[in-house]
Enzyme design. Structure first.
Site, short mmCIF file in Angstrom:
data_model
loop_
_atom_site.label_atom_id
_atom_site.label_comp_id
_atom_site.label_asym_id
_atom_site.label_seq_id
_atom_site.Cartn_x
_atom_site.Cartn_y
_atom_site.Cartn_z
N GLY A 43 0.82 -1.35 -0.30
CA GLY A 43 -0.07 -0.11 -0.07
C GLY A 43 0.73 1.27 0.59
N ASP A 99 0.65 3.63 4.08
CA ASP A 99 -0.80 4.33 3.49
C ASP A 99 -1.63 4.78 4.13
OD1 ASP A 99 -1.73 2.04 4.06
OD2 ASP A 99 -2.54 1.46 2.10
N ASP A 102 -6.24 2.77 10.58
CA ASP A 102 -7.01 2.72 10.74
C ASP A 102 -7.55 2.03 12.23
OD1 ASP A 102 -7.07 0.05 9.73
OD2 ASP A 102 -8.39 0.52 8.29
N LYS A 130 -7.35 7.52 9.90
CA LYS A 130 -8.84 7.02 10.14
C LYS A 130 -9.00 6.87 11.77
CE LYS A 130 -10.72 4.55 7.14
NZ LYS A 130 -11.39 3.30 6.31
N PHE A 151 -14.65 2.93 3.44
CA PHE A 151 -13.68 2.73 2.90
C PHE A 151 -12.75 3.27 1.53
CE2 PHE A 151 -12.37 -0.12 -0.60
CZ PHE A 151 -10.99 -1.00 0.04
N ARG A 164 -4.61 0.47 -7.45
CA ARG A 164 -3.71 1.17 -6.53
C ARG A 164 -3.17 3.07 -7.01
NH1 ARG A 164 -1.95 -1.24 -1.87
NH2 ARG A 164 -2.18 -3.82 -2.24
#
Length: 174
Positions: A43, A99, A102, A130, A151, A164
């Site tokens: 990511g 990236d 969360d 997040k 999301f 991506r």
């Protein structure tokens, strides 16, 4: 998903501008230090590549692959090391780049792992934070953008094995 309309949350220009600012800040903060940027694959590879271009202090770069999502939209809650850090990081000031944070489970796991390998210091740097989904008490040291609990994909973040390569962050409208 392609039948749904894309809702752009963060534009390419916003990302570029914020990365320049963050690169300058990191350069100041790590002046005179032994910086090792650890990019968490897959990511963060786009974000990490753009970020290190704006870090003006000598920087060693390495990669680590972890897995906690698979092809799902939510973390499984457990972290698996797929490919470990290829270098001896003992004595380095390590900046873990990802990236998104969360739940915080992956970042906490990696930061603890890096400390156990003898890093002089460990900090985190994420494109997206997040906080509403946090399950462990962690706050990124460097963050480009805080986002709500939706999301998102694009700019390194994937859905399945795709998206991506999109140069902005978006979600789909219903």
């Amino acid at each position: 998903m392609e039948n749904k309309k894309r809702n752009i949350l963060i534009t390419k220009e916003q990302i570029e501008n914020r990365i320049i600012e963050l690169g300058c800040q990191i350069s100041k903060d790590y002046e005179g230090k032994n910086l090792y940027v650890l990019s968490l694959l897959r990511g963060s590879f786009i974000y990490a590549a753009d970020l290190v271009r704006h870090i003006e202090v000598p920087t060693k770069i390495g990669f680590m692959t972890t897995s906690s999502y698979g092809h799902n939209e939510q973390s499984s809650g457990s972290v698996k090391v797929v490919n470990d850090i290829p270098d001896n990081i003992e004595g380095y000031d390590v900046l873990v780049v990802d990236d998104i944070v969360d739940t915080g489970i992956t970042m906490q796991f990696v930061m603890d792992h890096v400390k156990n390998l003898g890093a002089k210091s460990v900090k985190s740097c994420v494109l997206l934070d997040k906080p509403e989904r946090r399950k462990v008490p962690i706050t990124p040291d460097y963050c480009c953008f805080e986002i709500p609990d939706v999301f998102v994909v694009g700019y390194g973040l994937n859905y399945g094995d795709h998206y991506r390569n999109i140069p902005y962050v978006f979600n789909w409208e219903d």
